[in-house]
Design a protein around this motif. Sequence first.
Motif, short mmCIF file in Angstrom:
data_model
loop_
_atom_site.label_atom_id
_atom_site.label_comp_id
_atom_site.label_asym_id
_atom_site.label_seq_id
_atom_site.Cartn_x
_atom_site.Cartn_y
_atom_site.Cartn_z
N PHE A 141 -3.48 0.64 7.93
CA PHE A 141 -3.69 0.73 6.48
C PHE A 141 -3.88 2.18 6.04
O PHE A 141 -3.36 2.60 5.00
N PHE A 148 -3.79 7.33 -4.89
CA PHE A 148 -4.34 7.92 -3.67
C PHE A 148 -5.78 7.46 -3.50
O PHE A 148 -6.58 7.50 -4.45
N VAL A 199 6.25 10.78 0.58
CA VAL A 199 6.03 10.74 -0.86
C VAL A 199 7.10 11.57 -1.60
O VAL A 199 7.61 11.17 -2.64
N ALA A 232 -0.52 3.63 5.84
CA ALA A 232 0.21 3.05 4.71
C ALA A 232 -0.29 3.64 3.40
O ALA A 232 0.51 3.92 2.49
N SER A 233 -1.59 3.86 3.31
CA SER A 233 -2.16 4.39 2.06
C SER A 233 -1.73 5.84 1.84
O SER A 233 -1.98 6.41 0.78
N ALA A 239 1.08 4.33 -2.77
CA ALA A 239 0.88 5.74 -2.44
C ALA A 239 2.05 6.57 -2.97
O ALA A 239 1.85 7.63 -3.56
N ARG A 240 3.25 6.06 -2.76
CA ARG A 240 4.44 6.81 -3.21
C ARG A 240 4.53 6.86 -4.73
O ARG A 240 5.09 7.79 -5.30
N GLY A 294 1.54 6.56 2.34
CA GLY A 294 2.96 6.47 2.05
C GLY A 294 3.85 6.07 3.20
O GLY A 294 5.06 5.94 3.04
N LEU A 295 3.28 5.86 4.40
CA LEU A 295 4.12 5.47 5.54
C LEU A 295 4.36 3.96 5.49
O LEU A 295 3.43 3.19 5.24
N PRO A 354 0.81 -1.23 0.00
CA PRO A 354 0.00 0.00 0.00
C PRO A 354 0.84 1.27 0.00
O PRO A 354 0.55 2.22 -0.73
N GLU A 355 1.93 1.29 0.82
CA GLU A 355 2.73 2.51 0.90
C GLU A 355 3.49 2.77 -0.41
O GLU A 355 3.72 3.91 -0.79
#
Lengths: 263, 443
Positions: free
Chosen positions: B394, A89, A114, B397-398, A84-85, B400-401, A80-81
């Motif tokens: 989550f 989104f 990000v 995480a969504s 996002a990066r 970017g962490l 998921p991260e």
Amino acid sequence: MILQDSKTLLEVRGLRATVNGTEILKGIDFTVKAGEVHAIMGPNGSGKSTFAKVLAGHPAYVVTSGEVVYEGRDLLELKPEERARAGVFLAFQYPIEIPGVANSQFLRLTYNSVQRERGNDELDPLEFDDFVREKMKLLEMNPEFLDRSVNEGFSGGEKKRNEILQMALLEPRLAVLDETDSGLDIDALRVIAGGINQLSTKDNATILVTHYQRLLDYIVPDYVHVMDGGRIIKTGGKDLAVELETRGYDWVGEEFAAARVTA
Amino acid sequence: MSAQGSPVRGATTPAAGYLESLLAGRPRLPASSMAWLNELRAEAVDRVGALTVPTIRDEEWRFTDISPLTKLSLQPATAPVRHESIDVGRFALDEATTRIVFVDGVHAPELSRVAPDHGVVVANLPAAAMAHTATIERHLGCHAAFRSDVFAALNTAFLQDGAIIIVPRGAIVAAPVHLLFIATQADAASYPRCLLVAETGSKVTVIEDFVALQHDAYFTNAVTEMSLADDACVEHIRVQRDSGQAFHIANCTVSLGRASRYHSVSVALGARISRYNLNVLQTADGAQCTIDGLALIGERQLADTHTSIDHAQPHGVSRQLHKCIVGGAAHGVFNGKIIVRPGAQHIDSSQSSRNLLLTAQAHVDTKPQLEIFADDVKCAHGATVGQLDSDAVFYLASRGLSDAAARNLLTYAFGAEVIDRIPVAVLRQQLEAIVLEQTASRS
């Protein structure tokens, strides 16, 4: 906007997914190109929120078959991260409250994580404060929301503004907005839709997951998809949303069933 | 008779031998010129002789096995030659203009600084005892249960140096008083002691801060007594950041006068085994106390907090939030006793124990203990034990962490609720930084 020769951002083919062993998505085919706005509509339980969460990588959903290609990469391989990066989104239907973490701290952490990925400079708290206050103006948000815990005690509308604020900070290439219009009064809806419109460019794309046509009065979609029973059963232009508003969803389902019988 | 010919005598258990070996350090204490102090020590020595080291067979110690402590060969701390070489800068709190430092339990005047403030007395026991004998004699050893608690008895038997704080009637002390206890010697036993007397209508903030400049095993056995007269207000912050090999046992007893207000935040971060007993007695009508606690532990640490709030008189209020964040194979213990005495009507009490387990091996024992002997009272209590909320992980995480960063942030936030209640900004910031760092290493 539909653009000639614009590149494909997202390609979904035959996507099936389950949650707790129950199949919710039953074969989705879906393509998004840069610059486009897609609306995914459908009755409750049709699988549209699940589709949004699968795109963001929610761990509770298991993809059983199909593929999702995002900018030429296998999206399903990414955590998921990492999604996002990479510019995906998800604006949550029910944003999570995090007592004990100041919103400003949270926003800066996400922004920097990000930016780091994109090779840009990270901002220190002072620099970030100036930056985020500018972005908040776009959504007519009171700066006092920076000092409060993330979403804690926010009204429904304030939570949604905070989601779109995150979108403004992270500048995603693919934004999936899950029921962003639910629980908003008309003024909040106007402001939030205005913010989303301002963030739209020819290089990014937006997927609006919504139950009602109301949001689409403010954000005009290029495509409207109807989802039911875990499939996209009809795709049309912006007029389809108006027709759905007057005629409901049942006729689309009947038309789809009839077409399958004939086939 | 032992086959190895080791010096086991009669029925003496190893634990009892341990107490004797500790007391053996005591003759080095010079006799005080004050007869009452000598009598207090002598009585405490007698009590140590009569009491035994608790084991897990004692109800109050059933989760906390301190036998590793009794296997440690401890010596009384020797006074270091040069305190000046100790850098206290990194422990300094800017807001606290008055600081008294004890190194291994021994007063270090070179490291201390006392800013005159409203006639408040902040001094080491021998100096304070000259000018304020009557007040000190009336309180020292009168609140702590040294007749029944072996560790309070041991501390009292060694009574020599100690922080004495006397806040005169009506004095409002703005700057917090910082009591800094530094452990520097391996295998040393130290006996920090504090007495706070807040006279009628006075207000003060006191920070007890236990730190280490070593990584070895040692034993801190602390006793604190606080007496709040009518309408007095005390903010008490206690930070235990001993070394990971240390043993820390502390008793704090607080006596509350009419309409007095006591607020404490205790934070336990260090020590291999720590035990904190906090006993608050509401001796008069309308006293209020708020007792907050946080234990953040990992590896094989054990942190045990036992509190008792005794509503002995009517119209008392008590509030309590205790949190444990337990990682590694660590063990958190909380026992919160609330007593409402017969006739103590209109008590308003609430207690909440919230616990976060970061690993499958982490373990918490939490026990509310309500003993209510009055009928017109409001007593609420609750306990939760859980893991981090996967939806919140989550969500982060969504944005970017990484999974680890998300978990650290949520763990930090869980602890921050208690740390945010510390009324000293610079200490709050220090602890937030420590907690952020420790959650990163303990998840």
